[in-house]
Design a protein around this motif. Structure first.
Motif, PDB file in Angstrom:
ATOM      1  N   VAL A  68       0.851  -1.192   0.000  1.00 29.64           N
ATOM      2  CA  VAL A  68       0.000   0.000   0.000  1.00 29.64           C
ATOM      3  C   VAL A  68       0.886   1.241   0.000  1.00 29.64           C
ATOM      4  N   THR A  69       0.237   2.392  -0.228  1.00 27.88           N
ATOM      5  CA  THR A  69       0.967   3.663  -0.160  1.00 27.88           C
ATOM      6  C   THR A  69       0.031   4.745   0.335  1.00 27.88           C
ATOM      7  N   VAL A  70       0.577   5.914   0.600  1.00 30.52           N
ATOM      8  CA  VAL A  70      -0.207   7.097   0.981  1.00 30.52           C
ATOM      9  C   VAL A  70       0.070   8.194  -0.031  1.00 30.52           C
ATOM     10  N   LEU A  71      -1.016   8.732  -0.589  1.00 31.72           N
ATOM     11  CA  LEU A  71      -0.898   9.772  -1.615  1.00 31.72           C
ATOM     12  C   LEU A  71      -1.952  10.841  -1.392  1.00 31.72           C
ATOM     13  N   PRO A  72      -1.708  12.060  -1.865  1.00 31.47           N
ATOM     14  CA  PRO A  72      -2.776  13.061  -1.875  1.00 31.47           C
ATOM     15  C   PRO A  72      -3.801  12.712  -2.958  1.00 31.47           C
ATOM     16  N   ARG A  73      -5.050  13.011  -2.702  1.00 30.70           N
ATOM     17  CA  ARG A  73      -6.120  12.604  -3.614  1.00 30.70           C
ATOM     18  C   ARG A  73      -5.909  13.167  -5.027  1.00 30.70           C
ATOM     19  N   PHE A  74      -5.432  14.411  -5.128  1.00 33.97           N
ATOM     20  CA  PHE A  74      -5.246  15.000  -6.462  1.00 33.97           C
ATOM     21  C   PHE A  74      -4.271  14.187  -7.314  1.00 33.97           C
ATOM     22  N   SER A  75      -3.314  13.527  -6.679  1.00 33.11           N
ATOM     23  CA  SER A  75      -2.278  12.815  -7.431  1.00 33.11           C
ATOM     24  C   SER A  75      -2.810  11.546  -8.084  1.00 33.11           C
ATOM     25  N   LEU A  76      -3.985  11.066  -7.688  1.00 36.12           N
ATOM     26  CA  LEU A  76      -4.505   9.819  -8.229  1.00 36.12           C
ATOM     27  C   LEU A  76      -4.805   9.929  -9.725  1.00 36.12           C
ATOM     28  N   GLY A  77      -4.987  11.144 -10.205  1.00 42.09           N
ATOM     29  CA  GLY A  77      -5.201  11.339 -11.630  1.00 42.09           C
ATOM     30  C   GLY A  77      -3.976  11.048 -12.472  1.00 42.09           C
ATOM     31  N   LEU A  78      -2.826  10.874 -11.821  1.00 47.37           N
ATOM     32  CA  LEU A  78      -1.589  10.571 -12.535  1.00 47.37           C
ATOM     33  C   LEU A  78      -1.406   9.079 -12.772  1.00 47.37           C
ATOM     34  N   ALA A  79      -2.277   8.255 -12.194  1.00 47.75           N
ATOM     35  CA  ALA A  79      -2.085   6.802 -12.248  1.00 47.75           C
ATOM     36  C   ALA A  79      -3.320   6.116 -12.816  1.00 47.75           C
ATOM     37  N   ASP A  80      -3.140   4.888 -13.234  1.00 43.82           N
ATOM     38  CA  ASP A  80      -4.246   4.035 -13.667  1.00 43.82           C
ATOM     39  C   ASP A  80      -4.892   3.454 -12.407  1.00 43.82           C
ATOM     40  N   MET A  81      -6.066   3.967 -12.050  1.00 42.24           N
ATOM     41  CA  MET A  81      -6.707   3.577 -10.797  1.00 42.24           C
ATOM     42  C   MET A  81      -7.747   2.476 -10.983  1.00 42.24           C
ATOM     43  N   SER A  82      -7.829   1.884 -12.171  1.00 43.89           N
ATOM     44  CA  SER A  82      -8.730   0.745 -12.344  1.00 43.89           C
ATOM     45  C   SER A  82      -8.265  -0.395 -11.447  1.00 43.89           C
ATOM     46  N   ASP A  83      -9.222  -1.023 -10.765  1.00 44.99           N
ATOM     47  CA  ASP A  83      -8.931  -2.104  -9.813  1.00 44.99           C
ATOM     48  C   ASP A  83      -8.158  -1.616  -8.594  1.00 44.99           C
ATOM     49  N   MET A  84      -8.177  -0.293  -8.373  1.00 44.39           N
ATOM     50  CA  MET A  84      -7.495   0.284  -7.213  1.00 44.39           C
ATOM     51  C   MET A  84      -8.518   1.023  -6.358  1.00 44.39           C
ATOM     52  N   ALA A  85      -8.195   1.214  -5.087  1.00 42.93           N
ATOM     53  CA  ALA A  85      -9.084   1.916  -4.161  1.00 42.93           C
ATOM     54  C   ALA A  85      -8.297   2.945  -3.371  1.00 42.93           C
ATOM     55  N   SER A  86      -8.987   4.000  -2.951  1.00 39.66           N
ATOM     56  CA  SER A  86      -8.388   5.017  -2.081  1.00 39.66           C
ATOM     57  C   SER A  86      -9.300   5.205  -0.879  1.00 39.66           C
ATOM     58  N   ILE A  87      -8.722   5.171   0.305  1.00 43.68           N
ATOM     59  CA  ILE A  87      -9.492   5.248   1.545  1.00 43.68           C
ATOM     60  C   ILE A  87      -8.958   6.413   2.374  1.00 43.68           C
ATOM     61  N   PRO A  88      -9.833   7.287   2.865  1.00 47.42           N
ATOM     62  CA  PRO A  88      -9.371   8.416   3.689  1.00 47.42           C
ATOM     63  C   PRO A  88      -8.640   7.930   4.942  1.00 47.42           C
ATOM     64  N   LEU A  89      -7.601   8.645   5.292  1.00 55.52           N
ATOM     65  CA  LEU A  89      -6.845   8.354   6.509  1.00 55.52           C
ATOM     66  C   LEU A  89      -7.311   9.281   7.631  1.00 55.52           C
ATOM     67  N   ALA A  90      -7.413   8.718   8.816  1.00 56.36           N
ATOM     68  CA  ALA A  90      -7.888   9.502   9.964  1.00 56.36           C
ATOM     69  C   ALA A  90      -6.946   9.309  11.147  1.00 56.36           C
ATOM     70  N   HIS A  91      -7.179  10.145  12.152  1.00 52.75           N
ATOM     71  CA  HIS A  91      -6.386  10.065  13.403  1.00 52.75           C
ATOM     72  C   HIS A  91      -4.879  10.212  13.154  1.00 52.75           C
ATOM     73  N   PRO A  92      -4.419  11.299  12.538  1.00 48.90           N
ATOM     74  CA  PRO A  92      -5.219  12.466  12.158  1.00 48.90           C
ATOM     75  C   PRO A  92      -5.622  12.459  10.684  1.00 48.90           C
ATOM     76  N   SER A  93      -6.658  13.283  10.360  1.00 47.14           N
ATOM     77  CA  SER A  93      -6.963  13.574   8.960  1.00 47.14           C
ATOM     78  C   SER A  93      -5.992  14.670   8.515  1.00 47.14           C
ATOM     79  N   VAL A  94      -5.288  14.400   7.432  1.00 51.16           N
ATOM     80  CA  VAL A  94      -4.226  15.312   6.996  1.00 51.16           C
ATOM     81  C   VAL A  94      -4.459  15.705   5.537  1.00 51.16           C
ATOM     82  N   SER A  95      -4.287  16.970   5.255  1.00 54.99           N
ATOM     83  CA  SER A  95      -4.387  17.463   3.876  1.00 54.99           C
ATOM     84  C   SER A  95      -3.180  18.324   3.576  1.00 54.99           C
ATOM     85  N   ARG A  96      -2.815  18.365   2.310  1.00 59.56           N
ATOM     86  CA  ARG A  96      -1.805  19.340   1.907  1.00 59.56           C
ATOM     87  C   ARG A  96      -2.524  20.535   1.294  1.00 59.56           C
ATOM     88  N   SER A  97      -2.020  21.691   1.551  1.00 62.31           N
ATOM     89  CA  SER A  97      -2.595  22.931   1.043  1.00 62.31           C
ATOM     90  C   SER A  97      -2.057  23.203  -0.360  1.00 62.31           C
TER      91      SER A  97
END
Length: 296
Positions: free
Chosen positions: A241-270
């Motif tokens: 697995v890996t951790v990526l910002p949501r915007f970056s997922l458009g750079l990859a082939d996400m078919s058959d892939m999933a993205s799940i929000p991370l919590a404790h803490p919820s972190v975003s890049r500005s």
């Protein structure tokens, strides 16, 4: 031999020739008749010849005047056309905009705004530079880019940041992975799987690594990939697995892939717009930035 005639003198010749009267020409030009006569006299002195024969009853253009008339019409038309082009530029309807963007921001944030702007202003051209954060900021400072779409830079007296979006960090895995069924996941789950990441020095690592340190999660990446696309391709092939910002997922082939929000803490890049303080941007560039800010 270069003849020194002004646009005002050329316009006087055209108006007098068109209406055949000094009085009517002066009225159309919104000047006094003596002022018009003086303008024509200076033009004739510059040329060394009469342009109009006139008496108390009529005004007749001379052969020299007729020759100048053709040139004057062309010059005035070209001048009006050039001023019209300048007007379009000053209104932001034409020009070139150079944008430097993180690859993820380039894919997630630019296509729709550029397409919409180009539909409204087809004479505005765009040049796009996809760069990592440090080269991107250097391109803005050096004037190779008008502005950038980037994570918030460190405090810098030369750069101005305007916030656009919060880009949440997500865990990326295969859809067949049991983790894909979860609504959100704690960061500690990373210690239970093989962990992939992008190379050190990226804006992504600058967000993820401090969280791992604060949470005291010790991870040794099984692979440091050169790009988001490679990282996701490796996961699809069966690596962890890996951790990526949501915007970056458009750079990859996400078919058959999933993205799940991370919590404790919820972190975003500005992510926002970065410009160089003290540099005057073109009207088209300012209009485009305003449209992006208004759409946020």
């Amino acid at each position: 031999m270069r003849l020194n005639l002004s646009l005002q003198q050329l316009e006087a010749v055209v108006r007098i020739a068109d209406v055949g009267s000094f009085r009517a020409a002066a009225r159309q030009l919104d000047i006094s008749q003596p002022a018009l006569s003086r303008t024509l006299r200076l033009a004739e002195e510059a040329l060394g010849t009469r342009l109009f024969d006139r008496d108390t009853r009529s005004v007749t253009i001379t052969a020299a005047g007729q020759e100048l008339l053709h040139i004057a019409r062309r010059v005035l038309q070209d001048f009006d056309s050039a001023l019209s082009e300048l007007g379009h530029f000053m209104q932001g309807h034409r020009g070139q905009i150079t944008v430097a963007a993180l690859p993820s921001a380039s894919v997630a944030l630019l296509p729709k705004p550029i397409a919409g702007f180009r539909r409204e202003f087809p004479q505005v051209d765009f040049k796009l530079l996809e760069l990592p954060a440090e080269p991107l900021l250097a391109a803005i400072e050096e004037g190779r880019a008008d502005f950038g779409l980037c994570t918030k830079p460190a405090e810098d007296q030369r750069l101005k940041y305007q916030h656009l979006h919060n880009d949440p960090m997500v865990l990326v895995c295969r859809k067949s992975d049991p983790l894909a069924r979860e609504q959100s996941l704690p960061w500690t789950v990373l210690a239970e799987r093989d962990y992939l990441t992008v190379q050190a020095g990226s804006s992504i690592r600058g967000i993820v690594d401090p969280v791992l340190i604060r949470k005291r999660i010790k991870l040794q990446p099984v692979i440091e990939a050169a790009s988001v696309a490679t990282c996701c391709a490796l996961i699809k092939a069966g690596f962890g697995v890996t951790v990526l910002p949501r915007f970056s997922l458009g750079l990859a082939d996400m078919s058959d892939m999933a993205s799940i929000p991370l919590a404790h803490p919820s972190v975003s890049r500005s992510v926002g717009i970065v410009t160089r303080i003290g540099r005057t941007l073109s009207p088209a560039c300012l209009r485009f930035i305003q449209s992006m800010m208004a759409a946020n």
